[in-house]
Design a protein around this motif. Structure first.
Motif, short mmCIF file in Angstrom:
data_model
loop_
_atom_site.label_atom_id
_atom_site.label_comp_id
_atom_site.label_asym_id
_atom_site.label_seq_id
_atom_site.Cartn_x
_atom_site.Cartn_y
_atom_site.Cartn_z
N ASP A 57 -23.72 -27.71 -25.74
CA ASP A 57 -23.77 -28.63 -24.60
C ASP A 57 -24.12 -27.89 -23.32
N LYS A 90 -28.01 -27.11 -22.82
CA LYS A 90 -29.00 -28.20 -22.88
C LYS A 90 -30.02 -28.14 -21.74
N LYS A 114 -20.12 -26.35 -30.39
CA LYS A 114 -20.53 -27.51 -29.60
C LYS A 114 -20.46 -27.29 -28.08
#
Length: 329
Positions: free
Chosen positions: A302, A305, A298
């Motif tokens: 992130d 992005k 994760k």
């Protein structure tokens, strides 16, 4: 007497044509297929399977010889060769093709796919066809979408568990803007180096690390010059099978069909092959002295992005959306 002579002549000519006809129809096409993998890599195995099935379907009319380890040239040169008609066939990569077809870079967007079967679902459908067609005007044809695998980061300096751990590390990446931008966003120093020169670059310290599936870590013996591997699965790299359009178009229709059908059939076979092999490969990577780390993806997702947002504006947003919608089904 003359009538008799002409009858004999016609008979002889007809008989000769009957004998020569099958011989002409059985012209053998000898094709050279190159790839970048070592002789022990799964590229070699799937290429040999492909060659065998094509030979069976064409009753020996198409003979495909396989050349591993860039024996016919590096990927970029080989793809260009297919375009110009000086090379027959190459198992390339989508990121190399993105040099001519920028939309191919969509397939390399970080964390777009969770696993190889998601990629298979997309490339065996309309998206794969749309991307493949963009190469044809340049003289080459994508005849099949084969497998490379999800990519993972190795390095010789320190364990990488979070994006912050990449800061300052020089990481080799293949050609392709998406790769460069991804690792810049992760605060690493991405360095484009050809695959054939990668081992030396790692050995000499030109770069600290690289990212590839476990098959390459083993067959290229990167474990000799790398200590840590983090199973990030950050990017998938497909292996499009590329053929000279001029060569394909010159062949009888039944031979074309045999090649195209078999190339497509080998796609899921190759994905399953890679999936099965990787179970043992990760064990072997550890046995060869590398520290294998599972990470929380994760924070990496992130962090990258902004890369996805950038390429939604730069590349074909419609294809990106189509991929996302396909994966939801």
């Amino acid at each position: 007497m003359k009538k008799c002579f002409f009858k004999i002549l016609i008979f002889v000519l007809g008989f000769s044509l009957t004998l020569c006809g099958p011989a002409l129809a059985k012209k053998t096409y000898k094709i050279k297929l190159g790839h970048t993998g070592a002789p022990t890599h799964h590229y070699q195995e799937i290429c040999l399977q492909f060659a065998k099935v094509v030979a069976q379907k064409t009753n020996g009319g198409v003979e495909i010889s396989v050349f591993p380890a860039n024996q016919l040239g590096k990927q970029l040169e080989s793809v260009e060769g297919c375009m110009y008609g000086t090379q027959d066939m190459v198992l390339a990569s989508d990121t190399v093709l993105s040099n001519w077809v920028p939309d191919m870079g969509i397939l390399n967007l970080p964390f777009l796919f969770n696993d190889m079967w998601e990629v298979r679902k997309v490339l065996d459908g309309p998206v794969g066809d749309k991307l493949a067609k963009q190469l044809e005007p340049l003289g080459a044809v994508v005849i099949g979408w084969w497998e490379n695998g999800m990519r993972h980061i190795t390095n010789s300096k320190r364990p990488i568990k979070t994006p912050e751990d990449l800061k300052g590390l020089k990481i080799r990446v293949p050609e392709g803007e998406v790769f460069v931008d991804t690792f810049k966003t992760l605060n690493a120093g991405p360095t484009v180096i050809s695959f054939g020169e990668l081992y030396s670059a790692l050995q000499l310290g030109t770069v600290d690390g690289q990212e590839n599936p476990p098959a390459h870590i083993l067959t290229q013996k990167f474990y000799e010059v790398q200590k840590y591997v983090s199973r990030t699965g950050h990017i998938h790299l497909s292996s499009p099978l590329v053929m000279s359009k001029a060569l394909l178009d010159s062949m009888p229709e039944e031979y074309q069909k045999a090649i195209l059908d078999t190339a497509r059939e080998m796609g899921p076979i190759h994905t399953k092959m890679v999936e099965d092999m990787e179970k043992q490969q990760w064990i072997d990577v550890a046995k060869n002295g590398m520290e294998v780390l599972d990470v929380d993806k994760k924070p990496f997702q992130d962090a990258v992005k902004p890369v996805i947002e950038k390429y939604k504006k730069k590349l074909n947003a419609q294809i990106i959306d189509e991929i996302i919608e396909t994966l939801k089904k």
